[in-house]
Each structure stands twice: as C-alpha cells, then as structure tokens.
Design a protein around this motif. Sequence first.
Motif, PDB file in Angstrom:
ATOM      1  N   ALA A  51       0.825  -1.208   0.000  1.00  0.00           N
ATOM      2  CA  ALA A  51       0.000   0.000   0.000  1.00  0.00           C
ATOM      3  C   ALA A  51       0.860   1.259   0.000  1.00  0.00           C
ATOM      4  O   ALA A  51       0.521   2.266  -0.637  1.00  0.00           O
ATOM      5  N   ILE A  52       2.007   1.217   0.693  1.00  0.00           N
ATOM      6  CA  ILE A  52       2.864   2.394   0.819  1.00  0.00           C
ATOM      7  C   ILE A  52       3.661   2.652  -0.452  1.00  0.00           C
ATOM      8  O   ILE A  52       3.750   3.790  -0.928  1.00  0.00           O
ATOM      9  N   TYR A  53       4.241   1.575  -1.021  1.00  0.00           N
ATOM     10  CA  TYR A  53       5.194   1.753  -2.119  1.00  0.00           C
ATOM     11  C   TYR A  53       4.623   1.462  -3.506  1.00  0.00           C
ATOM     12  O   TYR A  53       5.291   1.724  -4.507  1.00  0.00           O
ATOM     13  N   GLY A  54       3.411   0.929  -3.568  1.00  0.00           N
ATOM     14  CA  GLY A  54       2.737   0.761  -4.849  1.00  0.00           C
ATOM     15  C   GLY A  54       3.545   0.011  -5.889  1.00  0.00           C
ATOM     16  O   GLY A  54       4.021  -1.103  -5.650  1.00  0.00           O
ATOM     17  N   ASN A  84       3.530  -4.011  17.952  1.00  0.00           N
ATOM     18  CA  ASN A  84       3.733  -2.561  18.076  1.00  0.00           C
ATOM     19  C   ASN A  84       5.103  -2.136  17.557  1.00  0.00           C
ATOM     20  O   ASN A  84       5.248  -1.082  16.925  1.00  0.00           O
ATOM     21  N   GLU A  85       6.126  -2.946  17.836  1.00  0.00           N
ATOM     22  CA  GLU A  85       7.470  -2.627  17.365  1.00  0.00           C
ATOM     23  C   GLU A  85       7.543  -2.675  15.835  1.00  0.00           C
ATOM     24  O   GLU A  85       8.161  -1.812  15.199  1.00  0.00           O
ATOM     25  N   LEU A  86       6.907  -3.687  15.250  1.00  0.00           N
ATOM     26  CA  LEU A  86       6.915  -3.817  13.794  1.00  0.00           C
ATOM     27  C   LEU A  86       6.150  -2.679  13.128  1.00  0.00           C
ATOM     28  O   LEU A  86       6.590  -2.138  12.108  1.00  0.00           O
ATOM     29  N   VAL A  87       5.015  -2.315  13.696  1.00  0.00           N
ATOM     30  CA  VAL A  87       4.223  -1.219  13.138  1.00  0.00           C
ATOM     31  C   VAL A  87       5.010   0.084  13.199  1.00  0.00           C
ATOM     32  O   VAL A  87       5.006   0.883  12.252  1.00  0.00           O
ATOM     33  N   ALA A  88       5.705   0.313  14.307  1.00  0.00           N
ATOM     34  CA  ALA A  88       6.509   1.531  14.438  1.00  0.00           C
ATOM     35  C   ALA A  88       7.614   1.563  13.384  1.00  0.00           C
ATOM     36  O   ALA A  88       7.913   2.619  12.806  1.00  0.00           O
ATOM     37  N   ALA A  89       8.209   0.408  13.096  1.00  0.00           N
ATOM     38  CA  ALA A  89       9.266   0.343  12.088  1.00  0.00           C
ATOM     39  C   ALA A  89       8.705   0.599  10.691  1.00  0.00           C
ATOM     40  O   ALA A  89       9.340   1.269   9.875  1.00  0.00           O
ATOM     41  N   ILE A  90       7.523   0.057  10.421  1.00  0.00           N
ATOM     42  CA  ILE A  90       6.878   0.304   9.129  1.00  0.00           C
ATOM     43  C   ILE A  90       6.601   1.789   8.947  1.00  0.00           C
ATOM     44  O   ILE A  90       6.854   2.375   7.890  1.00  0.00           O
ATOM     45  N   ASP A  91       6.056   2.415   9.999  1.00  0.00           N
ATOM     46  CA  ASP A  91       5.751   3.846   9.922  1.00  0.00           C
ATOM     47  C   ASP A  91       7.017   4.668   9.699  1.00  0.00           C
ATOM     48  O   ASP A  91       7.000   5.663   8.965  1.00  0.00           O
ATOM     49  N   TYR A  92       8.109   4.252  10.313  1.00  0.00           N
ATOM     50  CA  TYR A  92       9.376   4.957  10.123  1.00  0.00           C
ATOM     51  C   TYR A  92       9.824   4.847   8.667  1.00  0.00           C
ATOM     52  O   TYR A  92      10.253   5.836   8.063  1.00  0.00           O
ATOM     53  N   CYS A  93       9.719   3.632   8.113  1.00  0.00           N
ATOM     54  CA  CYS A  93      10.107   3.434   6.708  1.00  0.00           C
ATOM     55  C   CYS A  93       9.231   4.271   5.776  1.00  0.00           C
ATOM     56  O   CYS A  93       9.718   4.847   4.791  1.00  0.00           O
ATOM     57  N   LYS A  94       7.952   4.341   6.077  1.00  0.00           N
ATOM     58  CA  LYS A  94       7.029   5.120   5.243  1.00  0.00           C
ATOM     59  C   LYS A  94       7.439   6.585   5.190  1.00  0.00           C
ATOM     60  O   LYS A  94       7.339   7.236   4.138  1.00  0.00           O
ATOM     61  N   ASN A  96      10.574   7.761   5.872  1.00  0.00           N
ATOM     62  CA  ASN A  96      11.983   8.035   5.606  1.00  0.00           C
ATOM     63  C   ASN A  96      12.592   7.282   4.430  1.00  0.00           C
ATOM     64  O   ASN A  96      13.731   7.570   4.049  1.00  0.00           O
ATOM     65  N   SER A  97      11.849   6.352   3.844  1.00  0.00           N
ATOM     66  CA  SER A  97      12.421   5.563   2.755  1.00  0.00           C
ATOM     67  C   SER A  97      11.518   5.592   1.532  1.00  0.00           C
ATOM     68  O   SER A  97      10.304   5.374   1.634  1.00  0.00           O
ATOM     69  N   ALA A  98      12.114   5.853   0.375  1.00  0.00           N
ATOM     70  CA  ALA A  98      11.340   5.899  -0.867  1.00  0.00           C
ATOM     71  C   ALA A  98      11.103   4.515  -1.447  1.00  0.00           C
ATOM     72  O   ALA A  98      10.268   4.344  -2.325  1.00  0.00           O
ATOM     73  N   TRP A  99      11.843   3.542  -0.964  1.00  0.00           N
ATOM     74  CA  TRP A  99      11.711   2.172  -1.449  1.00  0.00           C
ATOM     75  C   TRP A  99      11.519   1.219  -0.278  1.00  0.00           C
ATOM     76  O   TRP A  99      11.928   1.505   0.852  1.00  0.00           O
ATOM     77  N   MET A 100      10.908   0.084  -0.541  1.00  0.00           N
ATOM     78  CA  MET A 100      10.753  -0.953   0.472  1.00  0.00           C
ATOM     79  C   MET A 100      12.133  -1.367   0.980  1.00  0.00           C
ATOM     80  O   MET A 100      13.034  -1.632   0.186  1.00  0.00           O
ATOM     81  N   PRO A 101      12.324  -1.421   2.284  1.00  0.00           N
ATOM     82  CA  PRO A 101      13.640  -1.779   2.823  1.00  0.00           C
ATOM     83  C   PRO A 101      13.944  -3.263   2.633  1.00  0.00           C
ATOM     84  O   PRO A 101      13.035  -4.084   2.489  1.00  0.00           O
TER      85      PRO A 101
END
Length: 261
Positions: A51-54, A84-94, A96-101
């Motif tokens: 959903a984030i990176y399409g 909760n930890e995984l969700v926080a990491a996903i939100d951080y990537c969304k 700060n990162s233009a591509w899926m990590p």
Amino acid sequence: MKTPAEILARSENGLPQQSWTSKTPTGDDNARELSVEVKTFVNMIFARFMAIYGHKFKSCFETQDEIRIAKREWALSLGGYTENELVAAIDYCKENSAWMPTISEFIKVLRNLTGDFGLPIAKHAYEEACNFSESASHHEWTHPAVYHAGKATGWFRLRTEDAVDVYPDFRYNYDVICRRIRSGERLDNPVPVALPDKSDDSLFSFIQSWGAEHQLKPEVASKWLFYLTKPKGSKVRERFKALAQVDANAMGITLPDDYQS
C-alpha cells in the motif's frame, strides 16, 4: 500479482481480515516451523508495504513464488518482535524511505527504535568484553549476552589476540546469542562475585611463563596454546592442539597436554 485491494481485503465490519494480508504462504513449514503470529506479522508488513510503495513494491517481485520465498526469509528474521514494534518500524520506513527496505535495513530500523531488547551493538559489546575480560566474574555487564558471548569466545583470547583474529569469532557468538534472545529465550544473568575467576588467571599466567621459557612472543604462545581453553578430552581441543603442534614442530617444541598438575 494480486492488486492492493485484494491484498488489503476488508471484512464486513471494515477492519482488516484476521491475516491482515494476501494469502500468499510464508514458506514451507516442513522445513522449519513458523508460528502463526510471526506469519501474520509478516503478512501485515507486506500488505502495508504494498500500500505504501505501490508499483515500487511490485517491481521487487516478479512472481508469487518470489513473494512466498521473501516472506519466509522475513519471518525467519523477525521472531521475537512485537506487533507494536513492527508497526513503528513500518511507519518509520514510510516517512523516511522511498523504497521498500531490505530485511537487514528493516532490522536496523527495529533496533534503532526499540533498543533491540537492550542489546548493545556488536562493536560495543566486543569492546566491553575485551575491557573486562580480566574481571568477567565480577563486572556489572551491560547485558548478559555480552558476558555469554565473551565466555563462549574465551576471556584469554579477548585479552591477548588481535581484533582481526578474535572479533569475527566474538561477533559470530554474539549474533547467535542475540538471535536466541530475540526468539524469547532467557539467559542467566551473571552474578558478580567478590573474587575473579582464578582458573582463567592461572591459564593466563601459565601461557605467559611457558612462552617466556621457550622464547616465544606472547601472541605466538597464546595462539599455540589456545587449545587449553577448550574442554579436556574434547575433539575440538585435540584438533586445535594438532594444528598448533605442526607449527611448533618447526622449532622443535612439544606442546603441553595441560596447564594444571
């Protein structure tokens, strides 16, 4: 390839389905059992990344088999982390990162955000293990994992060998112990005592005196006699001794069987 709508299918009440994701399996459970919880978390991660990176997400995988294999690798790497930890990491990537990590990039994010179970990074753990290798039994360790990795590597090695030789072994031991902790295993916290471990000190003294007796540099003596740090009668001890004896033969030196009478 499923569309984002199919992967992020909603139930009648408008909430994500229980699996939160596509039904692409996370791998062959016959090879290694993965918990339902970890599978669900990985499915959630992939659904959100789609959903984030399409189209950028889709470009990472050409077939459903590639997604299945990738999901399994992610599942094998993320055991022990909470939702909760995984969700926080996903939100951080969304943000700060233009591509899926990659997996390694995502784990680095997790560690930075969560403190990684209180585990210090490997370099700091190694420095602590070296600095307190002479007082391991009565030092207040930053984390039990540092103590156990140091013990597995060998306090004498940490005191005497160059980082280029001993750090790779410490890093391997530390990574193994960290994976055990992230998987939920609890390690005994070393209890500080008033006196240091005399057995280790006596070995250190023996190698020093033995090396001086045979006019060897300290690093050579410690390298040759490394086998003395291994359990008596073990195959690994005999193997290390045999390898060291080959070098010692060139100087006409016979290595000792033990350091204690």
